[in-house]
Scaffold this motif. Sequence first.
Motif, PDB file in Angstrom:
ATOM      1  N   GLU A  47       0.862  -1.177   0.000  1.00 29.18           N
ATOM      2  CA  GLU A  47       0.000   0.000   0.000  1.00 29.18           C
ATOM      3  C   GLU A  47       0.899   1.229   0.000  1.00 29.18           C
ATOM      4  OE1 GLU A  47      -3.057   2.143   3.083  1.00 29.18           O
ATOM      5  OE2 GLU A  47      -3.575   0.113   2.410  1.00 29.18           O
ATOM      6  N   ILE A  48       0.723   2.084  -0.998  1.00 25.37           N
ATOM      7  CA  ILE A  48       1.559   3.277  -1.138  1.00 25.37           C
ATOM      8  C   ILE A  48       0.677   4.512  -1.011  1.00 25.37           C
ATOM      9  CG2 ILE A  48       3.152   4.551  -2.617  1.00 25.37           C
ATOM     10  CD1 ILE A  48       3.882   1.939  -3.971  1.00 25.37           C
ATOM     11  N   THR A  49       1.043   5.402  -0.100  1.00 27.58           N
ATOM     12  CA  THR A  49       0.294   6.632   0.131  1.00 27.58           C
ATOM     13  C   THR A  49       1.190   7.826  -0.192  1.00 27.58           C
ATOM     14  OG1 THR A  49      -0.963   5.572   1.896  1.00 27.58           O
ATOM     15  CG2 THR A  49      -1.012   7.978   1.815  1.00 27.58           C
ATOM     16  N   VAL A  50       0.694   8.757  -0.987  1.00 28.08           N
ATOM     17  CA  VAL A  50       1.481   9.928  -1.366  1.00 28.08           C
ATOM     18  C   VAL A  50       0.758  11.207  -0.964  1.00 28.08           C
ATOM     19  CG1 VAL A  50       2.654   8.757  -3.259  1.00 28.08           C
ATOM     20  CG2 VAL A  50       0.509   9.942  -3.702  1.00 28.08           C
ATOM     21  N   ASP A  51       1.545  12.240  -0.683  1.00 23.96           N
ATOM     22  CA  ASP A  51       0.987  13.537  -0.278  1.00 23.96           C
ATOM     23  C   ASP A  51       1.942  14.617  -0.786  1.00 23.96           C
ATOM     24  OD1 ASP A  51      -0.282  15.680   0.865  1.00 23.96           O
ATOM     25  OD2 ASP A  51       0.062  15.062   2.949  1.00 23.96           O
ATOM     26  N   SER A  52       1.470  15.458  -1.727  1.00 23.30           N
ATOM     27  CA  SER A  52       2.331  16.455  -2.367  1.00 23.30           C
ATOM     28  C   SER A  52       1.816  17.865  -2.128  1.00 23.30           C
ATOM     29  CB  SER A  52       2.394  16.192  -3.878  1.00 23.30           C
ATOM     30  OG  SER A  52       3.157  17.200  -4.519  1.00 23.30           O
ATOM     31  N   ASP A  53       2.750  18.789  -1.916  1.00 23.48           N
ATOM     32  CA  ASP A  53       2.379  20.202  -1.835  1.00 23.48           C
ATOM     33  C   ASP A  53       3.044  21.015  -2.937  1.00 23.48           C
ATOM     34  OD1 ASP A  53       4.975  20.165  -0.865  1.00 23.48           O
ATOM     35  OD2 ASP A  53       4.544  21.271   0.980  1.00 23.48           O
ATOM     36  N   VAL A  54       3.505  20.347  -4.004  1.00 20.51           N
ATOM     37  CA  VAL A  54       4.031  21.064  -5.169  1.00 20.51           C
ATOM     38  C   VAL A  54       2.846  21.522  -6.024  1.00 20.51           C
ATOM     39  CG1 VAL A  54       5.574  20.984  -7.152  1.00 20.51           C
ATOM     40  CG2 VAL A  54       6.042  19.540  -5.166  1.00 20.51           C
ATOM     41  N   PRO A  55       2.745  22.808  -6.335  1.00 22.54           N
ATOM     42  CA  PRO A  55       1.640  23.256  -7.192  1.00 22.54           C
ATOM     43  C   PRO A  55       1.679  22.551  -8.543  1.00 22.54           C
ATOM     44  CG  PRO A  55       2.782  25.128  -6.201  1.00 22.54           C
ATOM     45  CD  PRO A  55       3.619  23.919  -5.920  1.00 22.54           C
ATOM     46  N   THR A  56       0.575  21.984  -8.959  1.00 20.64           N
ATOM     47  CA  THR A  56       0.541  21.314 -10.255  1.00 20.64           C
ATOM     48  C   THR A  56       0.346  22.338 -11.366  1.00 20.64           C
ATOM     49  OG1 THR A  56      -1.850  20.946 -10.036  1.00 20.64           O
ATOM     50  CG2 THR A  56      -0.388  19.186  -9.273  1.00 20.64           C
ATOM     51  N   GLY A  57       0.931  22.059 -12.523  1.00 21.48           N
ATOM     52  CA  GLY A  57       0.783  22.947 -13.665  1.00 21.48           C
ATOM     53  C   GLY A  57       1.638  24.186 -13.618  1.00 21.48           C
ATOM     54  N   ALA A  58       2.509  24.304 -12.613  1.00 16.62           N
ATOM     55  CA  ALA A  58       3.336  25.505 -12.464  1.00 16.62           C
ATOM     56  C   ALA A  58       4.726  25.332 -13.045  1.00 16.62           C
ATOM     57  CB  ALA A  58       3.437  25.895 -10.986  1.00 16.62           C
TER      58      ALA A  58
END
Length: 365
Positions: free
Chosen positions: A93-104
């Motif tokens: 089970e892999i859980t990811v959490d990103s705070d990089v703005p997408t499309g930037a």
Amino acid sequence: MTSWFAPGRINLIGEHTDYNDGFVLPFALGVGCAATVADADSEWTVRSAQEPEPVVVRRSGLSDAEDVPEWTRYVLGALWLLTDRGVDVPPLEITVDSDVPTGAGLSSSAALVCSVVRAVDDHLGLGLDDDEVFALTRDVENDAVGAPTGGMDQLISLRGEAGHVLLCDMRSHDTRAVPLDLAGHGLSVLVADTKAPHRHSDGEYGARRRGCEEAARVLGVPALRDVGGPDLSSALGRLDSEELRRYVRHVVTEDERVLAVTRLLDEGRLPDIGQALTASHASMRDDFRITVPEVDTAVDALLSAGALGARMTGGGFGGCVIGLLPEDDVDAGGDAVRRAFADAGFGEPSLFTATAEAGARSLAG
């Protein structure tokens, strides 16, 4: 359970040189993606803090990859490719959490891929060395996702060092940390996310890559990196297409700018790199023609507010602009961009300062 973090990036200078076997000079950001890998009961499960539902798939190789949401291919791609290479990947089970703005244009995808590969390698005890990890992350994007990336984003996400940019030779994939002492010079990098939509970016990106490859073929060199600065005038004279001449001029002069900025940084002359940053933007605008009105407006506004140099960063057709400003002028620079956008009828930009941070790292403990 194993957790790793990998950052997004800003490219200080060196645009569209990567797939021409040239040089780039990115640095890692403080924002990024955290990936956690845990044992599971039967299949592979992918969860994201940014997505409402988990995705569960049977264990398989890439040739049997299932029809899944695109974002999950950045996660599952590592498992598919490892399976194809003979690794018995267990239920996970892999859980990811990103705070990089997408499309930037800050490489949210590389942050995702690199955090997952590092966490999977660590959790399964595969013992991959740095080069093997890099190769796997690049293969995930190229083969599992189908994104023709050159590897710069993965290199900086994996190998970034705090307080440094990373000189990357995109032919050998050798890297060297180069000092970026912003605080010591009283300077800041102000980032303006223009939020401009990436207009026709996929087709236009591919057209320029094909144009560069065609120019290299006509000139009889493996890649445009092999056209040295002293040879540029002669090379341009051998090309019948005005469009190809523009592409070659940008790539060759951009490689020269990357190496010139590297020399200045090695000599501790950070304030002197501004002219090269601005020249890079002019080349992207006039020769490579990958800018849009929003990014040109932001660059002009930053320069008018006292930036030593400013340029679009990333592949083009939208995204972010960076400005190198004295610390005392950062607020004025941000205000100038906001006013210019309001006057032009553009949407509200997002502004923040960026420093060079460390690359991928374990979150254990």
